[in-house]
Design a protein around this motif. Structure first.
Motif, PDB file in Angstrom:
ATOM      1  N   ALA A  71      38.521  42.589  59.049  1.00 20.36           N
ATOM      2  CA  ALA A  71      38.298  43.700  58.124  1.00 20.36           C
ATOM      3  C   ALA A  71      37.388  43.292  56.977  1.00 20.36           C
ATOM      4  N   ILE A  72      37.644  42.142  56.387  1.00 20.57           N
ATOM      5  CA  ILE A  72      36.827  41.680  55.264  1.00 20.57           C
ATOM      6  C   ILE A  72      35.400  41.375  55.721  1.00 20.57           C
ATOM      7  N   GLU A  73      35.272  40.777  56.894  1.00 16.34           N
ATOM      8  CA  GLU A  73      33.941  40.435  57.404  1.00 16.34           C
ATOM      9  C   GLU A  73      33.101  41.678  57.654  1.00 16.34           C
ATOM     10  N   SER A  74      33.736  42.817  57.943  1.00 16.40           N
ATOM     11  CA  SER A  74      33.024  44.042  58.263  1.00 16.40           C
ATOM     12  C   SER A  74      32.656  44.873  57.034  1.00 16.40           C
ATOM     13  N   LEU A  75      33.180  44.521  55.867  1.00 14.51           N
ATOM     14  CA  LEU A  75      32.898  45.297  54.670  1.00 14.51           C
ATOM     15  C   LEU A  75      31.436  45.162  54.248  1.00 14.51           C
ATOM     16  N   TYR A  76      30.912  46.236  53.689  1.00 17.97           N
ATOM     17  CA  TYR A  76      29.546  46.208  53.135  1.00 17.97           C
ATOM     18  C   TYR A  76      29.551  45.464  51.813  1.00 17.97           C
ATOM     19  N   ARG A  77      28.578  44.569  51.620  1.00 14.69           N
ATOM     20  CA  ARG A  77      28.433  43.852  50.360  1.00 14.69           C
ATOM     21  C   ARG A  77      27.022  44.082  49.831  1.00 14.69           C
ATOM     22  N   PRO A  78      26.879  44.507  48.589  1.00 10.49           N
ATOM     23  CA  PRO A  78      25.548  44.761  48.030  1.00 10.49           C
ATOM     24  C   PRO A  78      24.722  43.487  47.965  1.00 10.49           C
ATOM     25  N   GLU A  79      23.437  43.611  48.223  1.00 13.58           N
ATOM     26  CA  GLU A  79      22.553  42.446  48.172  1.00 13.58           C
ATOM     27  C   GLU A  79      22.028  42.201  46.764  1.00 13.58           C
ATOM     28  N   ARG A  80      22.082  43.206  45.906  1.00 10.88           N
ATOM     29  CA  ARG A  80      21.561  43.069  44.548  1.00 10.88           C
ATOM     30  C   ARG A  80      22.577  43.632  43.569  1.00 10.88           C
ATOM     31  N   TYR A  81      22.966  42.802  42.613  1.00  7.66           N
ATOM     32  CA  TYR A  81      23.914  43.268  41.606  1.00  7.66           C
ATOM     33  C   TYR A  81      23.977  42.279  40.450  1.00  7.66           C
ATOM     34  N   ARG A  82      24.601  42.748  39.395  1.00  3.14           N
ATOM     35  CA  ARG A  82      24.890  41.912  38.226  1.00  3.14           C
ATOM     36  C   ARG A  82      26.344  42.145  37.826  1.00  3.14           C
ATOM     37  N   ARG A  83      27.014  41.108  37.371  1.00  2.68           N
ATOM     38  CA  ARG A  83      28.380  41.270  36.891  1.00  2.68           C
ATOM     39  C   ARG A  83      28.776  40.073  36.036  1.00  2.68           C
ATOM     40  N   THR A  84      29.869  40.232  35.322  1.00  2.00           N
ATOM     41  CA  THR A  84      30.417  39.159  34.497  1.00  2.00           C
ATOM     42  C   THR A  84      31.753  38.716  35.086  1.00  2.00           C
ATOM     43  N   VAL A  85      31.884  37.429  35.304  1.00  3.39           N
ATOM     44  CA  VAL A  85      33.102  36.843  35.858  1.00  3.39           C
ATOM     45  C   VAL A  85      33.863  36.159  34.727  1.00  3.39           C
ATOM     46  N   THR A  86      35.123  36.515  34.570  1.00  2.00           N
ATOM     47  CA  THR A  86      35.975  35.883  33.565  1.00  2.00           C
ATOM     48  C   THR A  86      36.891  34.877  34.258  1.00  2.00           C
ATOM     49  N   VAL A  87      36.862  33.655  33.787  1.00  2.00           N
ATOM     50  CA  VAL A  87      37.637  32.576  34.398  1.00  2.00           C
ATOM     51  C   VAL A  87      38.610  32.020  33.363  1.00  2.00           C
ATOM     52  N   GLU A  88      39.837  31.833  33.780  1.00  2.00           N
ATOM     53  CA  GLU A  88      40.850  31.246  32.910  1.00  2.00           C
ATOM     54  C   GLU A  88      41.486  30.046  33.593  1.00  2.00           C
ATOM     55  N   GLN A  89      41.554  28.959  32.873  1.00  2.00           N
ATOM     56  CA  GLN A  89      42.229  27.752  33.340  1.00  2.00           C
ATOM     57  C   GLN A  89      43.479  27.562  32.502  1.00  2.00           C
ATOM     58  N   ILE A  90      44.578  27.234  33.161  1.00  2.00           N
ATOM     59  CA  ILE A  90      45.864  27.114  32.478  1.00  2.00           C
ATOM     60  C   ILE A  90      46.437  25.728  32.753  1.00  2.00           C
ATOM     61  N   TRP A  91      46.857  25.058  31.712  1.00  2.00           N
ATOM     62  CA  TRP A  91      47.468  23.745  31.868  1.00  2.00           C
ATOM     63  C   TRP A  91      48.701  23.683  30.979  1.00  2.00           C
ATOM     64  N   ASN A  92      49.454  22.613  31.078  1.00  2.00           N
ATOM     65  CA  ASN A  92      50.678  22.480  30.288  1.00  2.00           C
ATOM     66  C   ASN A  92      50.366  22.577  28.801  1.00  2.00           C
ATOM     67  N   GLY A  93      50.931  23.575  28.153  1.00  2.00           N
ATOM     68  CA  GLY A  93      50.780  23.713  26.714  1.00  2.00           C
ATOM     69  C   GLY A  93      49.562  24.483  26.263  1.00  2.00           C
ATOM     70  N   GLY A  94      48.748  24.987  27.168  1.00  2.00           N
ATOM     71  CA  GLY A  94      47.561  25.704  26.711  1.00  2.00           C
ATOM     72  C   GLY A  94      46.800  26.358  27.836  1.00  2.00           C
ATOM     73  N   SER A  95      45.716  27.026  27.456  1.00  2.00           N
ATOM     74  CA  SER A  95      44.836  27.662  28.432  1.00  2.00           C
ATOM     75  C   SER A  95      43.472  27.834  27.806  1.00  2.00           C
ATOM     76  N   GLY A  96      42.474  28.016  28.640  1.00  2.15           N
ATOM     77  CA  GLY A  96      41.115  28.231  28.165  1.00  2.15           C
ATOM     78  C   GLY A  96      40.434  29.304  28.980  1.00  2.15           C
ATOM     79  N   ILE A  97      39.590  30.083  28.328  1.00  6.20           N
ATOM     80  CA  ILE A  97      38.922  31.176  29.014  1.00  6.20           C
ATOM     81  C   ILE A  97      37.445  31.186  28.654  1.00  6.20           C
ATOM     82  N   TYR A  98      36.611  31.502  29.620  1.00 12.34           N
ATOM     83  CA  TYR A  98      35.182  31.610  29.372  1.00 12.34           C
ATOM     84  C   TYR A  98      34.587  32.581  30.377  1.00 12.34           C
ATOM     85  N   GLU A  99      33.341  32.993  30.120  1.00 15.40           N
ATOM     86  CA  GLU A  99      32.699  34.009  30.940  1.00 15.40           C
ATOM     87  C   GLU A  99      31.417  33.481  31.572  1.00 15.40           C
TER      88      GLU A  99
END
Length: 253
Positions: A71-99
C-alpha cells in the motif's frame, strides 16, 4: 552487507549523531512539547468505518502487516515540494528540539538545519554528491554522498525503511488520523530494545511523523505535517559563491 543490516546501520549512525549533538547542546536546548504524537496503541483501525483512500488512486480494503508495504509503495509522492521538519531528541533529564527546512525537486534535496546556538548547517545533494556549508563560512565541503539517503540530513527515517522491514518485524499496521491527516500507521516489534512508529500520509505518500522508543520511553520523534508543493526556488540549489547546481524546471525546458 544486505539492505536490512545497512538500514539498521544507517539508523544507528543517525541516532548517534543526534545523541552527540544533543549532549553538545544540552546546556542550551529548551524542553519542548511542540511535537505531540499519540501514545503507543492509541487509535483504532478505520478500515471498517471509512475508506481513507476514497479520493486517492489507490484503493485498499484493509491494511495489515502483510499488505501495508504494498500500500505504501503504491502511494503517489510529489516530486517537488518544500516543508519544515521538526525533530526532537529526548534523553534522561532533558530534551532538545530543532527544525530543518527541506526543499526537494526530483533527485535534488536542499536542507537548512537550524540549531538553538551555533551556525546553521546547509546541504545540497543529488543522491550522488553532497555539498555542505555553514552560516558565516565561505568554504563548501563537497564529497560523494555514498549510500546515505538525502533524508539522513533531515534526521528522519523514510518510507523506504518501512518497505525494507521483514514482515515479521511489523507488529501493527492500520489506518489512523494524525492532526486531521489520513495516515497509514506502522509500528514495529521490539528489536534490540527499540521500536519504531511511522505515520505516512495517504494524500502525499510522505512520512509526516515518526517515533523511536527505547522500551517505554520515547528517545526520538519527528513531525512534518505541512507541505508546500510549489517548485523550490533557484536559490535553494545555489552555493554561497553563486554556483547554481540545479535549476529545477528550467533544466527541462
Amino acid at each position: 552487507m544486505d539492505k536490512r543490516n545497512l538500514n539498521w546501520v544507517t539508523w544507528g549512525f543517525l541516532l548517534l549523531g543526534i545523541t552527540v549533538m544533543g549532549l553538545m547542546l544540552s546546556g542550551s536546548l529548551r524542553r519542548s512539547s511542540h511535537i505531540t504524537l499519540p501514545p503507543p496503541g492509541a487509535g483504532t483501525s478505520q478500515a471498517a468505518e471509512e475508506d481513507p483512500f476514497a479520493d486517492n488512486v489507490l484503493t485498499v480494503v484493509e491494511i495489515t502487516p502483510e499488505t501495508v508495504q504494498a500500500a505504501i509503495e503504491s502511494l503517489y509522492r510529489p516530486e517537488r515540494y518544500r516543508r519544515t521538519v521538526t525533530v526532537e531528541q529526548i534523553w534522561n533529564g532533558g530534551s532538545g528540539i530543532y527544525e530543518i527546512y527541506a526543499a526537494v525537486s526530483g533527485n535534488w534535496t536542499r536542507t537548512d538545519r537550524t540549531f538553538p546556538n551555533g551556525p546553521a548547517r546547509h546541504t545540497i545533494t543529488d543522491g550522488q554528491n553532497i555539498y555542505i556549508w555553514y552560516d558565516g563560512e565561505d568554504a563548501v565541503y563537497a564529497a560523494p554522498s555514498g549510500n546515505l539517503p538525502p533524508d539522513t540530513e533531515q534526521f528522519m527515517p523514510t518510507y523506504e525503511d518501512i518497505l525494507e522491514l521483514p514482515t515479521e518485524d511489523i507488529l501493527t499496521a492500520d489506518y489512523r488520523m494524525l492532526l486531521n491527516i489520513r495516515c497509514i500507521y506502522v509500528e514495529t516489534a521490539e528489536r534490540e530494545g527499540h521500536t519504531m512508529r511511522f505515520w505516512v500520509s495517504v494524500e502525499t505518500g510522505l512520512l509526516i511523523a515518526a517515533e523511536r522508543l527505547a522500551g517505554e520511553n520515547t528517545v526520538y520523534r519527528m513531525g512534518a505535517p505541512s507541505l508546500d508543493e510549489t517548485e523550490p526556488t533557484l536559490e535553494d540549489f545555489t552555493l554561497p559563491d553563486g554556483t547554481v547546481l540545479f535549476r529545477g524546471l528550467e533544466s527541462t525546458s
